[in-house]
Scaffold this active site. Structure first.
Site, PDB file in Angstrom:
ATOM      1  N   ARG A 156      11.932  -5.652   4.807  1.00 30.32           N
ATOM      2  CA  ARG A 156      11.559  -4.064   4.604  1.00 30.32           C
ATOM      3  C   ARG A 156      12.667  -3.408   5.509  1.00 30.32           C
ATOM      4  NH1 ARG A 156       5.757  -1.870   5.538  1.00 30.32           N
ATOM      5  NH2 ARG A 156       5.885  -3.368   7.528  1.00 30.32           N
ATOM      6  N   LYS A 202       0.805  -1.377   0.140  1.00 33.16           N
ATOM      7  CA  LYS A 202       0.015   0.022   0.060  1.00 33.16           C
ATOM      8  C   LYS A 202       0.806   1.317   0.030  1.00 33.16           C
ATOM      9  CE  LYS A 202      -2.219  -1.144   3.835  1.00 33.16           C
ATOM     10  NZ  LYS A 202      -1.065  -2.512   3.971  1.00 33.16           N
ATOM     11  N   ARG A 204      11.276  -2.094  11.232  1.00 33.89           N
ATOM     12  CA  ARG A 204      10.120  -1.647  12.309  1.00 33.89           C
ATOM     13  C   ARG A 204       9.957  -2.580  13.303  1.00 33.89           C
ATOM     14  NH1 ARG A 204       5.111   0.079   8.349  1.00 33.89           N
ATOM     15  NH2 ARG A 204       4.129  -1.239   9.844  1.00 33.89           N
ATOM     16  N   ARG A 262      -0.862  -9.389  13.167  1.00 32.14           N
ATOM     17  CA  ARG A 262      -1.263  -7.952  12.119  1.00 32.14           C
ATOM     18  C   ARG A 262      -2.128  -8.701  11.267  1.00 32.14           C
ATOM     19  NH1 ARG A 262       3.971  -5.072  10.869  1.00 32.14           N
ATOM     20  NH2 ARG A 262       2.727  -4.101   9.550  1.00 32.14           N
ATOM     21  N   ARG A 277      -9.769   0.928   8.987  1.00 36.41           N
ATOM     22  CA  ARG A 277      -9.386  -0.473   9.257  1.00 36.41           C
ATOM     23  C   ARG A 277     -10.430  -1.291   9.960  1.00 36.41           C
ATOM     24  NH1 ARG A 277      -3.436   0.393   9.089  1.00 36.41           N
ATOM     25  NH2 ARG A 277      -2.363  -1.475   9.308  1.00 36.41           N
TER      26      ARG A 277
END
Ligand code: AP5
Length: 220
Positions: free
Chosen positions: A127, A13, A160, A171, A88
């Site tokens: 990431r 996203k 992160r 998640r 969300r």
């Protein structure tokens, strides 16, 4: 145009949103970034959000809704807005509709990015995010040229804290339970909903998203 980019963690996203915003000058409303900025600024909201984010849980609705309203209200009426990571759940979707109605606007289109869990977990494992400007890299498919530093602003890159595999899997569960039902919610309303295969390469996904939104392709 008011567009929601919907999809599970790691589907791209943010990556696709940045490309659209750069190409077309759209505003981005990215609740994850707003919350991370609040944490970095050590505001009360940031401190409250931290424990939810670290656990992979949703931050309470009233906190997020207020952040979004503050971001939206000053925007000029004629600018296009891309929502990433918001709404969300059903309560946030209702709150967004109310804020937009108050501003005389409405969601026009929703793009749902999809990919298998294994792809998502691998992408998130690779990431690396810039602590300063938020630029996103991936050690496997899109590494920073300078290794541990951001190509854009030369600040350090980090993994992160909520990108550990156990937290990512939680998640994903939260996404399926609370966010995925929004696809049916928007399908049943007057909003155009487009599914795009997010497991393809970045440029292919970008082309598919632009085609779905009817904004054409741009030279890259
Ligand atoms: P948030 O920051 O929104 O995280 P997320 O939705 O889980 O999404 P991600 O940022 O993990 O992934 P992405 O889809 O943007 O993928 P990206 O482009 O980075 O939220 C974090 C937390 O904040 C939440 O858990 C919650 O606690 C809180 N929060 C946020 N919004 C909230 C809300 N509305 N309500 C309540 N709480 C909220 O890509 C991932 C990696 O893959 C990158 O390395 C990238 O380089 C790579 N990649 C991307 N596309 C491709 C591709 N096509 N091919 C190969 N690699 C790719």
């Amino acid at each position: 145009m008011y567009v929601i980019l919907l999809g599970p963690p790691g589907v791209g996203k943010g990556t696709q949103g940045v490309l659209l915003a750069e190409a077309f000058g759209w505003e981005r409303v990215v609740t994850g970034d707003l919350l991370r900025q609040a944490r970095a600024d050590e505001t009360e909201i940031g401190r409250e959000a931290q424990r939810y984010m670290d656990a992979g849980e949703l931050v309470p609705d009233q906190v997020v809704v207020e952040l979004v309203a503050e971001k939206l209200r000053p925007l000029p009426a004629d600018c296009s807005v891309l929502f990433d990571g918001y709404p969300r759940n059903a309560a946030q979707a209702s709150a967004l509709a109310e804020i937009l109605e108050e501003l005389g606007r409405a969601i026009d289109q929703v793009v749902v990015l999809t990919a298998d869990d294994q792809v998502l977990v691998e992408r998130i494992a690779g990431r690396r995010s810039c602590v300063s400007c938020g630029a996103v890299f991936n050690v496997f498919v899109n590494p920073s040229e300078s290794g541990e530093l951001c190509d854009r602003c030369n600040s350090p890159l980090h993994h992160r804290p909520d990108d550990q595999e156990d937290t990512v899997r939680h998640r994903l569960d939260v996404y399926r339970e609370q966010t995925q039902p929004l696809i049916a919610f928007y399908e049943q309303s007057s909003v155009d909903v487009h599914a795009v295969d997010g497991s393809l390469g970045v440029d292919q996904v970008q082309d598919a998203v632009r085609s779905a939104l009817g904004v054409g392709s741009a030279a890259r």
